[in-house]
Design a protein around this motif. Structure first.
Motif, mmCIF file in Angstrom:
data_model
loop_
_atom_site.group_PDB
_atom_site.id
_atom_site.type_symbol
_atom_site.label_atom_id
_atom_site.label_comp_id
_atom_site.label_asym_id
_atom_site.label_seq_id
_atom_site.Cartn_x
_atom_site.Cartn_y
_atom_site.Cartn_z
ATOM 1 N N ALA A 79 2.391 -13.063 8.020
ATOM 2 C CA ALA A 79 0.895 -13.208 7.237
ATOM 3 C C ALA A 79 0.181 -12.166 7.272
ATOM 4 O O ALA A 79 -0.692 -11.798 6.133
ATOM 5 C CB ALA A 79 -0.028 -14.364 8.153
ATOM 6 N N GLU A 80 0.489 -10.923 7.856
ATOM 7 C CA GLU A 80 -0.446 -9.859 7.837
ATOM 8 C C GLU A 80 -0.129 -8.902 6.525
ATOM 9 O O GLU A 80 -0.897 -7.853 6.397
ATOM 10 C CB GLU A 80 -0.440 -8.832 9.184
ATOM 11 N N ALA A 81 0.991 -9.475 6.008
ATOM 12 C CA ALA A 81 1.406 -8.679 4.779
ATOM 13 C C ALA A 81 0.288 -8.946 3.815
ATOM 14 O O ALA A 81 0.201 -7.881 2.933
ATOM 15 C CB ALA A 81 2.686 -9.068 4.351
ATOM 16 N N SER A 82 -0.496 -10.074 3.846
ATOM 17 C CA SER A 82 -1.421 -10.313 2.939
ATOM 18 C C SER A 82 -2.621 -9.179 2.769
ATOM 19 O O SER A 82 -3.455 -8.958 1.900
ATOM 20 C CB SER A 82 -2.173 -11.702 2.986
ATOM 21 N N LEU A 83 -2.772 -8.479 3.772
ATOM 22 C CA LEU A 83 -3.879 -7.653 4.188
ATOM 23 C C LEU A 83 -3.425 -5.924 3.657
ATOM 24 O O LEU A 83 -4.281 -5.194 3.765
ATOM 25 C CB LEU A 83 -4.259 -7.433 5.587
ATOM 26 N N LEU A 84 -2.142 -5.758 3.322
ATOM 27 C CA LEU A 84 -1.665 -4.578 2.649
ATOM 28 C C LEU A 84 -2.432 -4.228 1.294
ATOM 29 O O LEU A 84 -2.897 -4.967 0.409
ATOM 30 C CB LEU A 84 -0.306 -4.594 2.205
ATOM 31 N N ASP A 85 -2.815 -2.965 1.331
ATOM 32 C CA ASP A 85 -3.513 -2.391 0.156
ATOM 33 C C ASP A 85 -2.324 -2.059 -0.856
ATOM 34 O O ASP A 85 -1.581 -0.961 -0.649
ATOM 35 C CB ASP A 85 -4.278 -1.082 0.397
ATOM 36 N N PRO A 86 -2.155 -2.476 -2.028
ATOM 37 C CA PRO A 86 -1.073 -2.127 -2.798
ATOM 38 C C PRO A 86 -0.970 -0.543 -3.204
ATOM 39 O O PRO A 86 0.038 0.126 -3.374
ATOM 40 C CB PRO A 86 -1.262 -3.013 -4.086
ATOM 41 N N LEU A 87 -2.211 -0.133 -3.348
ATOM 42 C CA LEU A 87 -2.312 1.390 -3.681
ATOM 43 C C LEU A 87 -1.693 2.403 -2.659
ATOM 44 O O LEU A 87 -1.111 3.332 -2.723
ATOM 45 C CB LEU A 87 -3.653 1.761 -3.937
ATOM 46 N N GLU A 88 -1.755 1.729 -1.036
ATOM 47 C CA GLU A 88 -1.193 2.457 -0.264
ATOM 48 C C GLU A 88 0.204 2.475 -0.016
ATOM 49 O O GLU A 88 0.844 3.394 0.421
ATOM 50 C CB GLU A 88 -2.132 2.080 1.125
ATOM 51 N N VAL A 89 0.854 1.477 -0.597
ATOM 52 C CA VAL A 89 2.171 0.920 -0.224
ATOM 53 C C VAL A 89 2.995 1.281 -1.410
ATOM 54 O O VAL A 89 4.304 1.221 -1.325
ATOM 55 C CB VAL A 89 2.309 -0.174 0.426
ATOM 56 N N GLU A 90 2.367 1.610 -2.683
ATOM 57 C CA GLU A 90 3.143 1.583 -3.909
ATOM 58 C C GLU A 90 4.216 2.890 -3.762
ATOM 59 O O GLU A 90 3.730 3.960 -3.478
ATOM 60 C CB GLU A 90 2.060 1.739 -5.157
ATOM 61 N N GLY A 91 5.255 2.582 -4.052
ATOM 62 C CA GLY A 91 6.350 3.445 -4.192
ATOM 63 C C GLY A 91 6.988 3.819 -2.607
ATOM 64 O O GLY A 91 8.093 4.729 -2.631
#
Length: 228
Positions: A79-91
């Protein structure tokens, strides 16, 4: 999982290396060789999303963690995946362990991100994505199309190596016949190996088959000779 207000409510990634539990080498055998080979050659341009599945104690999380370290993936759990920042992990490659625990929207966005942003997503679970429940039709079609590589429960070769390594980690030299004896009595998982050796280590005196038999009991009539 949203891109709004990146500083609030989002996961702060701990990218430091955790060496706890890394003393034991990952043993390759028939039960996991296909998965090991697949991850060694992945990610690739044709398969941005991959599922690694296997029963509890099969070593899937350990194998996935070693893959993540090798490729520099971002590791998250459930469930902690919902806290990811897309800008931080993109690519970037992402490792999502306990993947079915993530919510539908997060899974949907992570799959799309991997397919469109040049990254990769490794999903780790006990069952294939096609068996996961979801209320989103678009996510259902995506889960059904994810390639899957599987590990089986540890076979004798892997379990024996795990026992040897755990004894060595505790500076214990077991008698030659103890490990084959234990193979017939313990659950086929890393946790069971650690528990068994820990119980033997806690007994006074040297580790012996007699001590093991007192702890784990006889297997059946074939053990009658041990009473003599």
């Amino acid at each position: 999982m949203t891109g709004d207000e990146p500083g609030r409510g989002q996961l702060r990634l701990d990218l430091t290396r955790d060496d706890a539990g890394r003393e034991r080498p990952f043993v390759v055998s028939g039960c996991n060789a296909a998965a090991v080979a697949r991850l060694a050659a992945w990610p690739d341009a044709l398969t941005p999303v991959l599922a690694l599945v296997g029963p509890r104690g099969s070593g899937k999380s350990r194998l996935a963690a070693e893959w993540a370290e090798r490729v520099g993936a971002v590791p998250v759990h459930g469930a902690e995946a919902s806290l990811l920042d897309p800008l931080e992990v993109e690519g970037r490659p992402i490792l999502l362990d306990r993947a079915p625990d993530a919510d539908d929207e997060t899974l949907f966005h992570l799959i799309n991100l991997a397919r469109s942003g040049g990254g990769a997503l490794l999903l780790v679970a006990r069952s294939a994505p096609s068996a996961w429940e979801t209320a989103l039709p678009d996510l259902r079609s995506r889960l059904d199309s994810i390639p899957t590589v599987s590990l089986d429960a540890p076979d004798d070769a892997v379990l024996a190596e795990m026992l040897e390594a755990e004894f060595a980690r505790r500076a214990i030299a077991p008698p030659p016949d103890l490990i084959p004896w234990l193979l017939r009595r313990i659950e086929r998982s890393a946790g069971a190996v650690e528990t068994a050796v820990s119980r033997l280590d806690a007994e006074p005196g040297s580790v012996s088959r007699a001590t093991a038999r007192r702890i784990f009991g006889a297997l059946g009539p074939g053990d009658e000779e041990e009473k003599n």
